[in-house]
Design a protein around this motif. Structure first.
Motif, mmCIF file in Angstrom:
data_model
loop_
_atom_site.group_PDB
_atom_site.id
_atom_site.type_symbol
_atom_site.label_atom_id
_atom_site.label_comp_id
_atom_site.label_asym_id
_atom_site.label_seq_id
_atom_site.Cartn_x
_atom_site.Cartn_y
_atom_site.Cartn_z
ATOM 1 N N MET A 141 0.833 -1.212 -0.004
ATOM 2 C CA MET A 141 -0.089 0.038 0.074
ATOM 3 C C MET A 141 0.922 1.052 -0.038
ATOM 4 O O MET A 141 0.511 2.270 -0.678
ATOM 5 N N GLY A 142 1.915 1.306 0.745
ATOM 6 C CA GLY A 142 2.887 2.412 0.745
ATOM 7 C C GLY A 142 3.619 2.280 -0.694
ATOM 8 O O GLY A 142 3.803 3.793 -0.775
ATOM 9 N N GLY A 143 3.829 1.462 -1.354
ATOM 10 C CA GLY A 143 4.634 1.397 -2.559
ATOM 11 C C GLY A 143 3.675 2.143 -3.497
ATOM 12 O O GLY A 143 4.028 3.087 -4.199
ATOM 13 N N TYR A 144 2.175 1.889 -3.446
ATOM 14 C CA TYR A 144 1.388 2.704 -4.323
ATOM 15 C C TYR A 144 1.197 4.008 -3.950
ATOM 16 O O TYR A 144 1.279 5.023 -4.685
ATOM 17 N N HIS A 196 8.495 -0.886 -3.430
ATOM 18 C CA HIS A 196 8.668 -2.344 -3.186
ATOM 19 C C HIS A 196 7.134 -3.048 -3.144
ATOM 20 O O HIS A 196 6.505 -2.507 -2.453
ATOM 21 N N SER A 197 6.953 -3.812 -4.037
ATOM 22 C CA SER A 197 5.709 -4.789 -4.103
ATOM 23 C C SER A 197 4.517 -3.753 -4.128
ATOM 24 O O SER A 197 3.679 -4.145 -3.278
ATOM 25 N N GLY A 198 4.486 -2.712 -4.952
ATOM 26 C CA GLY A 198 3.593 -1.919 -4.690
ATOM 27 C C GLY A 198 2.302 -2.266 -5.349
ATOM 28 O O GLY A 198 2.240 -3.166 -6.296
ATOM 29 N N VAL A 199 1.107 -1.676 -5.094
ATOM 30 C CA VAL A 199 -0.254 -1.865 -5.763
ATOM 31 C C VAL A 199 -0.315 -0.925 -6.860
ATOM 32 O O VAL A 199 -0.703 0.165 -6.692
ATOM 33 N N LEU A 200 0.429 -1.305 -7.914
ATOM 34 C CA LEU A 200 1.043 -0.265 -9.081
ATOM 35 C C LEU A 200 -0.076 -0.205 -10.096
ATOM 36 O O LEU A 200 -0.229 0.828 -10.820
ATOM 37 N N SER A 201 -1.109 -1.346 -9.986
ATOM 38 C CA SER A 201 -2.012 -1.012 -11.187
ATOM 39 C C SER A 201 -3.350 -1.459 -10.567
ATOM 40 O O SER A 201 -3.970 -2.741 -10.745
ATOM 41 N N ALA A 216 -8.900 8.327 -11.323
ATOM 42 C CA ALA A 216 -8.081 9.419 -10.786
ATOM 43 C C ALA A 216 -7.007 8.842 -9.718
ATOM 44 O O ALA A 216 -6.168 9.751 -9.561
ATOM 45 N N ARG A 217 -7.190 7.828 -9.415
ATOM 46 C CA ARG A 217 -6.259 7.109 -8.217
ATOM 47 C C ARG A 217 -5.343 6.127 -8.835
ATOM 48 O O ARG A 217 -4.592 5.381 -8.172
ATOM 49 N N ASP A 218 -5.293 5.932 -10.200
ATOM 50 C CA ASP A 218 -4.594 4.984 -10.809
ATOM 51 C C ASP A 218 -3.160 5.517 -11.338
ATOM 52 O O ASP A 218 -2.973 6.648 -11.993
ATOM 53 N N PRO A 219 -2.047 4.934 -10.857
ATOM 54 C CA PRO A 219 -0.611 5.552 -11.254
ATOM 55 C C PRO A 219 -0.531 5.592 -12.795
ATOM 56 O O PRO A 219 -0.038 6.622 -13.224
ATOM 57 N N ALA A 220 -1.032 4.787 -13.742
ATOM 58 C CA ALA A 220 -0.550 4.795 -15.098
ATOM 59 C C ALA A 220 -1.621 5.898 -15.649
ATOM 60 O O ALA A 220 -0.974 6.685 -16.480
ATOM 61 N N HIS A 221 -2.872 5.805 -15.174
ATOM 62 C CA HIS A 221 -3.575 7.256 -15.718
ATOM 63 C C HIS A 221 -2.941 8.397 -15.450
ATOM 64 O O HIS A 221 -2.890 9.540 -16.145
ATOM 65 N N ARG A 222 -2.476 8.568 -14.147
ATOM 66 C CA ARG A 222 -2.114 9.673 -13.632
ATOM 67 C C ARG A 222 -0.756 10.026 -14.523
ATOM 68 O O ARG A 222 -0.347 11.101 -15.048
#
Length: 326
Positions: free
Chosen positions: A174-177, A196-201, A247-253
């Motif tokens: 969660m902190g990686g996200y 590290h091991s983030g919720v990135l998608s 709006a909270r998705d890293p790739a979209h941002r």
């Protein structure tokens, strides 16, 4: 794109020093607290001050923020990953000194929640088994808390180099996200972010195992099904509309920054090959590559656990230090 090899982690290489060498000089760790208007409560954080901080009184330092994961606390990086010992060792072997700040992020996902929850609802136990004095907040605006209140507090309390060029952020799961998303949401504030091991998608819909092109889930019902037992934690923060999730998705941002021509922070992320979130990291890696956004990505053997994070936190620390050094 820079692909890192699955070599031994930096921590393994530098901690096992010959016995005839003097032990590294030690930094100092303090447990502190401050009132955050964005949450309406007092929050704790740990701060690591590097070895020279107490003696070089005119010197100012870069700062790296390290965020914990879901159901974690501000003490995790110290108690479970020895982040202070690793920092001491890396500094002794030439890493630029910097301040490390480890805040309490509750289970807040480091974003401003879509669904507001009153303090009394949380204190009564609604949606959490945490103790009210340390977990419940008046207003769950966790993005504003980290990027606004905490950064201002740290810069006004310690001898920091208080500008974007000397400020980085990192985290796990969660902190990686949170680290990546906060950096992408505030590119004027953070020069670099590591995960590290983030919720990135978070909207990733397959395939499993990952193969391009990236497919995203297209309804709240399928998102709820995919998130399973974690849904009650993430839904209040991310909301129940596709627009609020996007709006909270890293790739979209990242795509929005690229389209506008805004600066994109330097990015590093890794994941264990046996981690259930590996496909999310691979999807984010593929998305950044398709946009031509330079980044460092690595996969090493390991799972979603503290054994993996302890072994590799030195990688992100050294990478960040090189990018935010004076």
């Amino acid at each position: 794109m820079i692909r890192l090899t699955a070599a031994l982690g930096a921590v393994t290489l530098v901690v096992a020093a010959p016995q005839n060498l003097a032990p590294p000089k030690q930094g100092t760790v303090f447990v502190e607290r401050f009132f955050t208007p964005s949450l309406g409560v007092t929050k704790h954080y740990l701060v690591y001050l590097p070895p020279s901080y107490s003696s070089e009184l005119q010197r100012r330092y870069a700062v790296a923020y390290y965020l914990h994961g879901l159901s974690g606390s501000e003490a995790d990086w110290m108690s479970l990953a020895d982040i202070d010992i690793i920092a001491d060792s890396l500094i002794a072997h030439g890493m630029p000194e910097m301040i490390l700040v480890m805040p309490d992020g509750d289970d807040g996902w480091y974003t401003n929640w879509v669904t507001q929850r009153r303090y009394d609802e949380c204190a009564s136990g609604a949606g959490s088994n945490r103790a009210a004095p340390t977990f419940c907040v008046k207003t769950p605006r966790y993005d504003d808390y980290i990027a606004g209140d905490l950064v201002r507090h740290v810069d006004s309390t310690y001898r920091t180099l208080a500008d974007r060029s000397h400020r980085g952020i990192a985290g796990l799961s969660m902190g990686g996200y949170g680290a990546v998303m906060l950096a992408l949401a505030h590119p004027d504030l953070f020069a670099a972010a590591a995960s590290h091991s983030g919720v990135l998608s978070p909207m990733y819909g397959g395939p499993h195992p990952f193969a391009p092109p990236v497919r995203y889930l297209t309804s709240i019902d399928t998102l709820e099904m995919a998130w399973g037992g974690v849904w009650p934690s993430v839904a209040p923060a991310f909301g129940t509309s596709l627009a609020s999730w996007e709006a909270r998705d890293p790739a979209h941002r990242a795509r929005s920054l690229r389209t506008k021509g805004d600066p994109v922070p330097a990015l590093f992320f890794d994941v264990g090959t046996e981690d259930g979130l590996a496909d999310q990291s691979r999807a984010f890696h593929a998305e950044l590559s398709s946009m031509g956004i330079a980044h460092a990505y690595a996969e090493w053997p390991g799972a979603h656990d503290w054994k993996y994070w302890h072994a590799h936190v030195g990688e992100s620390m050294r990478w960040l230090a090189e990018r935010i050094r004076p």
